[in-house]
Enzyme design. Structure first.
Site, PDB file in Angstrom:
ATOM      1  N   HIS A  19       0.816  -1.215   0.000  1.00  0.00           N
ATOM      2  CA  HIS A  19       0.000   0.000   0.000  1.00  0.00           C
ATOM      3  C   HIS A  19       0.856   1.274   0.000  1.00  0.00           C
ATOM      4  O   HIS A  19       0.316   2.364  -0.218  1.00  0.00           O
ATOM      5  CB  HIS A  19      -0.911  -0.005   1.225  1.00  0.00           C
ATOM      6  CG  HIS A  19      -2.377   0.047   0.899  1.00  0.00           C
ATOM      7  ND1 HIS A  19      -2.890  -0.051  -0.379  1.00  0.00           N
ATOM      8  CD2 HIS A  19      -3.471   0.211   1.710  1.00  0.00           C
ATOM      9  CE1 HIS A  19      -4.199   0.029  -0.339  1.00  0.00           C
ATOM     10  NE2 HIS A  19      -4.582   0.192   0.903  1.00  0.00           N
ATOM     11  N   ASN A  66      -7.325   5.860   4.167  1.00  0.00           N
ATOM     12  CA  ASN A  66      -8.742   6.142   3.942  1.00  0.00           C
ATOM     13  C   ASN A  66      -9.125   7.602   4.206  1.00  0.00           C
ATOM     14  O   ASN A  66     -10.289   7.967   4.088  1.00  0.00           O
ATOM     15  CB  ASN A  66      -9.623   5.204   4.778  1.00  0.00           C
ATOM     16  CG  ASN A  66      -9.410   5.374   6.272  1.00  0.00           C
ATOM     17  OD1 ASN A  66      -8.451   5.997   6.702  1.00  0.00           O
ATOM     18  ND2 ASN A  66     -10.314   4.813   7.057  1.00  0.00           N
ATOM     19  N   ASP A  91      -0.809   2.116  -5.652  1.00  0.00           N
ATOM     20  CA  ASP A  91      -0.634   0.675  -5.830  1.00  0.00           C
ATOM     21  C   ASP A  91      -1.887   0.078  -6.440  1.00  0.00           C
ATOM     22  O   ASP A  91      -2.999   0.559  -6.183  1.00  0.00           O
ATOM     23  CB  ASP A  91      -0.342   0.009  -4.482  1.00  0.00           C
ATOM     24  CG  ASP A  91      -1.479   0.226  -3.485  1.00  0.00           C
ATOM     25  OD1 ASP A  91      -2.232  -0.725  -3.225  1.00  0.00           O
ATOM     26  OD2 ASP A  91      -1.618   1.360  -2.967  1.00  0.00           O
ATOM     27  N   ASN A 112      -9.221   2.374  -0.923  1.00  0.00           N
ATOM     28  CA  ASN A 112      -9.723   3.362   0.032  1.00  0.00           C
ATOM     29  C   ASN A 112      -9.098   4.741  -0.148  1.00  0.00           C
ATOM     30  O   ASN A 112      -9.740   5.760   0.124  1.00  0.00           O
ATOM     31  CB  ASN A 112      -9.512   2.870   1.458  1.00  0.00           C
ATOM     32  CG  ASN A 112     -10.477   1.768   1.836  1.00  0.00           C
ATOM     33  OD1 ASN A 112     -11.587   1.700   1.301  1.00  0.00           O
ATOM     34  ND2 ASN A 112     -10.068   0.892   2.740  1.00  0.00           N
TER      35      ASN A 112
END
Length: 205
Positions: A19, A66, A91, A112
């Site tokens: 991430h 997020n 990513d 997110n």
């Protein structure tokens, strides 16, 4: 001013996870473009410089993934046009590791960070550089997506991602100087397998 945003999560725990590949790319850009040291500004780390004749700002949100839109909101309020001046490096599990794609728009696809950016922007019309972190074998199932993207990147995959850095740098520079359409045409081409030469056909009398 062009704005390039790399998505990731703050803290040592997430530094080597899939991430955070967006941050890896931005750190590389800041290095090879010789930008000044990162500075804290609001909920982000930023550095500004020039790429050729174009002013570019690099931004790494310091919120969690997020809430990425919150970190970018001040730049949007200052007049950054997402349709023309925003590139998000992210990513992508749908792309095998070692590959990269640039797109002018698209849905968040369950990511997110992109979801919150779309909320802050109000639409999905902004460019994104999608860096592959998915399995190298197509159609390999990922049992737990959250565990996968927050998992440490294996050495082989890390090497494949870092091997992409020159292409990512060139794609970002092309986007900044020439626009997303030129960048797509230059960096999204998929090499084709060479075809066997065909036997010449006899002409009908």
């Amino acid at each position: 001013m062009k704005l390039i945003v790399g998505l990731g999560n703050p803290g040592r725990r997430y530094a080597n996870t899939r991430h955070n590949v967006g941050w890896w790319v931005l750190d590389h850009l800041a290095d090879v473009w010789h930008f000044p040291p990162w500075q804290t500004e609001g909920q982000a780390l930023v550095t500004d410089g020039r790429v050729g004749e174009t002013g570019v700002r690099l931004l790494k949100p310091q919120t969690f993934m997020n809430l990425s839109g919150h970190a970018v909101a001040p730049d949007l309020a200052r007049g950054v046009d997402p349709r023309a001046d925003l590139l998000v490096v992210v990513d992508d599990v749908a792309i095998p590791v070692g590959r990269v794609r640039i797109r002018p728009k698209g849905s968040h696809g369950g990511h997110n960070g992109l979801r919150d950016l779309e909320r802050a922007i109000g639409h999905e019309h902004y460019a994104r550089l999608r860096v592959g972190v998915g399995p190298t074998t197509p159609d390999t199932p990922i049992p737990d997506l959250a565990e996968y993207v927050l998992g440490a990147v294996a050495d082989d995959d890390q090497a494949a991602i870092y091997a992409l850095m020159p292409a990512c740098t060139a794609a970002c520079q092309t986007w900044a100087e020439d626009g997303v359409a030129v960048a797509m045409n230059r960096f999204n081409a998929v090499p084709r397998e060479p075809r066997e030469p065909r036997e010449p056909r006899e002409l009908e009398p």
